[in-house]
Design a protein around this motif. Structure first.
Motif, short mmCIF file in Angstrom:
data_model
loop_
_atom_site.label_atom_id
_atom_site.label_comp_id
_atom_site.label_asym_id
_atom_site.label_seq_id
_atom_site.Cartn_x
_atom_site.Cartn_y
_atom_site.Cartn_z
N GLU A 141 -64.39 17.62 8.29
CA GLU A 141 -63.81 18.11 7.05
C GLU A 141 -62.59 17.31 6.60
O GLU A 141 -61.90 17.70 5.67
N ARG A 164 -63.78 1.92 -6.51
CA ARG A 164 -63.44 2.17 -5.11
C ARG A 164 -63.56 0.88 -4.31
O ARG A 164 -64.34 -0.02 -4.65
N ASP A 201 -64.26 9.02 1.75
CA ASP A 201 -65.10 10.23 1.69
C ASP A 201 -64.96 10.96 0.36
O ASP A 201 -65.86 11.70 -0.04
N ILE A 202 -63.81 10.79 -0.29
CA ILE A 202 -63.52 11.62 -1.47
C ILE A 202 -63.47 10.80 -2.75
O ILE A 202 -63.02 11.31 -3.79
N ARG A 254 -60.33 14.58 4.77
CA ARG A 254 -60.41 14.03 3.41
C ARG A 254 -59.86 12.61 3.43
O ARG A 254 -58.74 12.34 3.00
N ASP A 260 -67.51 10.54 -7.69
CA ASP A 260 -68.92 10.22 -7.91
C ASP A 260 -69.04 9.19 -9.03
O ASP A 260 -68.35 9.27 -10.05
N PRO A 309 -54.46 10.56 0.77
CA PRO A 309 -55.21 11.65 1.42
C PRO A 309 -55.03 11.55 2.93
O PRO A 309 -54.05 10.97 3.40
#
Length: 765
Positions: free
Chosen positions: A22, A274, A28-29, A24, A32, A243
């Motif tokens: 879990e 990214r 991973d974040i 962050r 999209d 993060p």
């Protein structure tokens, strides 16, 4: 109120999300639909660029943008990174050549960014990067820490970036001339790669008229300044976040080209982008550490007391100045130059050279691990040459407790210390008395055994001030906003438990908020073992202000005079009232009364002085003379960290630091060939320490609380590494001494150790 936490070994609250997937992390974040960035990097170490044609790459499938330096300048950017400026010995400024985010006319190290491609998929971006036409004329490659005919930068003839000096040269030379004994040792400190578990990465996305850039760094405000300057953007239009971050080690505190380029690409394309480095890419482009050669000398009187210390260092800067834009002041070089010893005169000379390699931290000529490694290796050599016991030589020269606070000859003010007490604790804990029997047992099996001591001291660095804010939220929780940034150290646990200890607030109701420039106006980030000390200090200030603010409100509610109200770290009480509200209950009462001002409390505070953690590291190694293989059999640490908030997390920090120090001593070593190609660019070639390279550590503390902050804390983040390198070096030297080896430098790989023994054997024959 108590001045420090209850020193309980609270388990890390953040580990649950990390261990259950879990976390962050930046990759991973990422949003999209974000475009993927790939950097085209120089394949050679030094060359003039004759052709850079990105036409085919721009026409490739899925490609949305390809950027070169010319494109950035055409868009109006200032596409450069600031670098740390080091003063010269004569008072002039050292060299500060331009460091463009993409190469201008010339490449200066293998891996230097030349262009960056953004495409719909990562594979499309990789394929397009392969289509970039890049031709060049080779230039001579400079790798030596010495004057060179070919200048890497015109601003630095001979590649000398700076010649820094500090101390009293005249007094030091006079002390050496009058000395009864002089001991000298040249020490090599090998280059290492940080190799954080999570490589560097970022994403950038438009947020209306503003821009958001997420970076897995060690703070947000330095990046905000750099990106805003490069993009010529109003800082208020830019939001930077950190993060979850999987390791930093100082390397992730620095500015890097990719962050600026991604920020511009997101603005130019009006869509998110990214970038995440691959491991070899990180090894090529992350700022490196160490890489220096030092001649160190000690002058002793007839009673073996140190009279003077002289250090002459050459350090490798790599191709550009790294670090931050402000000048590096004397204090960054001299924090712990003299260690824990009572010395009357000292002088240090540091020459920094540019080479055709990736950057190395600009102040590594005498950072804390480097300075202690040199001094403690020299103390070990002095004991051997003077024919005295190394532990007693240290004791004889320790700063006496009666002399504290103690002003060093390099200007540092040590507030407290009891080094003899700490060393005596360590001597018992490591069972020094039993070493002779263990050595004899090793010899009976054909093995060599050595014991190495390092007594270190370090200083917390960075901004001595920090900010904090506490808010009582509508959901019944409490948010603590901090200016530091966790890279895996467990800050969420430490800060929440400290606030809970001081206030009685339930720890499970406290949320620690970090790494967001919109939520936290200013902060010093993380680095230099500063975080817990400066953040706990300002948190205590906020708590005091919070209690002071609630007191008159509650006095009215209780029907008593304000001076009657007391807070016992859990509840408010007053004689004559049966009300005993907790802070959470007081906040709810304030909310019901419309007192929104009591639901937000903040402060900025500065510690009165720096603190100086110190301690003893004792390594015990065994060497197989037939193969050179080395094993670490025992390792003991006794630290003076002052008061601790969470001893378990402090021990974890020490374990990690010792592992890093042992790694550099035994397995890690950066190697370039004569053309500047990195030969240790994968984990097949670069040896990180593994579990079977490390023993079970024995960790104990002998606290002497600091007087430089109200909590009595001293910091601990880098202490393990600072002490481990010299302890290992001295242990290996001790194991090999009887076989005639007089110079043992890291890394102690089997081949190097075997070669040392072979050379010593041939020399004696």
């Amino acid at each position: 109120m108590e001045k420090f936490g209850k020193s309980q070994p609270v388990s890390r609250v953040e580990d649950l999300r990390f261990l259950t997937g879990e976390g962050r992390y930046v990759d991973d974040i990422a949003p999209d639909g974000a475009l993927h960035g790939v950097v085209f990097r120089s394949p050679v170490a030094h060359a003039e660029i004759t052709t850079l044609d990105v036409t085919e790459a721009r026409d490739a499938s899925g490609v949305k943008l390809v950027l070169t330096l010319a494109d950035l300048e055409a868009a109006g950017l200032d596409p450069t990174l600031e670098g740390a400026l080091v003063p010269n010995i004569d008072g002039s400024k050292g060299a500060k050549p331009e460091r463009p985010v993409l190469a201008r006319d010339r490449v200066r190290f293998v891996g230097e960014p030349v262009a960056m491609v953004f495409a719909e998929t990562l594979q499309q971006a990789r394929d397009a990067a392969e289509l970039i036409e890049f031709d060049y004329d080779d230039l001579p490659v400079c790798l030596a820490l010495d004057e060179a005919e070919t200048a890497i930068h015109p601003e630095a003839p001979g590649n000398l970036a700076y010649h820094f000096g500090m101390g009293d040269a005249e007094a030091t030379d006079a002390a050496f001339d009058a000395a009864a004994h002089v001991v000298a040792l040249q020490v090599e400190d090998n280059r290492v790669i940080a190799n954080s578990l999570e490589p560097r990465g970022c994403y950038a996305e438009p947020e209306g008229d503003r821009l958001h850039v997420a970076i897995n760094g060690q703070g947000v405000w330095g990046f905000k300044t750099t990106i805003a300057r490069a993009l010529r953007l109003d800082p208020e239009m830019l939001r930077i976040t950190n993060p979850d971050v999987g390791g930093g080690f100082g390397m992730k505190a620095q500015d890097y080209p990719e962050y600026v380029i991604c920020a511009h690409a997101a603005r130019a394309l009006h869509r998110p982008v990214r970038w995440m480095a691959e491991r070899t890419e990180s090894m090529l482009s992350d700022n490196a550490g160490r890489d220096l050669t030092t001649l160190a000398e000690l002058a002793f009187d007839e009673n073996h007391r140190i009279q003077a210390y002289r250090v002459t260092t050459r350090n490798n800067l790599g191709a550009y100045n790294s670090g931050f834009g402000q000048p590096i002041q004397t204090q960054l070089f001299s924090k712990v130059l003299m260690g824990c010893y009572d010395v009357q005169a000292a002088y240090m000379s540091v020459k920094g050279y540019y080479t055709n390699t990736v950057q190395v931290d600009a102040y590594r000529g005498a950072g804390r691990p480097e300075a202690i490694y040199v001094l403690e290796r020299l103390m070990d050599r002095a004991a051997r040459e003077l024919g005295v016991d190394g532990w007693e030589l240290r004791r004889r020269n320790f700063i006496p407790t009666a002399k504290f606070p103690y002003q060093t000859v390099t200007g540092e003010l040590y507030d407290v210390g009891d080094f003899d007490r700490v060393l005596s604790h360590a001597e018992a804990s490591c069972d020094r008395a039993g070493f002779a029997a263990r050595k004899a047992a090793s010899l009976s099996r054909g093995k060599l055994r050595g014991l190495g001591l390092c007594y270190y001291i370090e200083s917390i660095l960075g901004d001595p001030s920090e900010g904090a804010r506490v808010t009582f939220d509508e959901d019944g929780g409490v948010s603590l906003y901090v200016g530091t940034q966790s890279n895996g150290q467990g800050h969420e646990t430490v800060y929440a438990s400290f606030l809970a200890d001081q206030t009685g607030l339930p720890m499970d109701r406290i949320r620690v908020v970090q790494g967001d420039s919109d939520l936290i106006a200013r902060g010093g980030g993380t680095g230099g073992s500063r975080s817990v000390t400066v953040q706990a200090n300002v948190t205590l200030t906020v708590v005091n202000r919070m209690v002071a603010a609630f007191t008159p409100f509650l006095a009215d509610m209780m029907g008593v005079e304000e001076k009657a109200v007391r807070f016992d770290n859990e509840t408010f009480r007053a004689e004559g009232s049966n009300m005993t509200p907790t802070l959470l209950e007081a906040a709810e009462m304030a909310r019901e009364a419309g007192r929104e001002d009591l639901l937000r409390h903040e402060a900025r505070d500065r510690i009165a002085g720096r603190s100086y953690p110190n301690g003893a590291h004792i390594a015990e190694v065994e060497v197989d003379p037939e193969t050179g293989a080395l094993s670490v059999e025992r390792y003991t640490v006794v630290d003076d960290f002052g008061n601790l908030i969470n001893p378990m997390l402090a021990e974890g920090q020490v374990h990690g630091g010792v592992a890093q120090g042992i790694g550099q001593a035994v397995t890690e070593h950066v190697v370039h060939d004569e053309d500047g190609q990195l030969l240790t660019a994968t984990f097949m070639d670069y040896g990180l320490p593994r579990a079977d390279d490390l023993p079970m550590f024995r960790f104990e503390t002998e606290p002497v609380p600091s007087t430089a902050n109200p909590m009595g804390m001293k910091g601990c983040g880098e202490a393990g590494t600072v002490g481990a390198m010299a302890a290992m070096g001295n242990a290996v030297q001790d194991a090999l001494w009887d076989r005639g080896v007089r110079q043992a430098d890291m890394p102690f790989t089997p081949l190097r150790v075997w070669s040392m023994l072979k050379d010593a054997s041939e020399a004696s024959a």
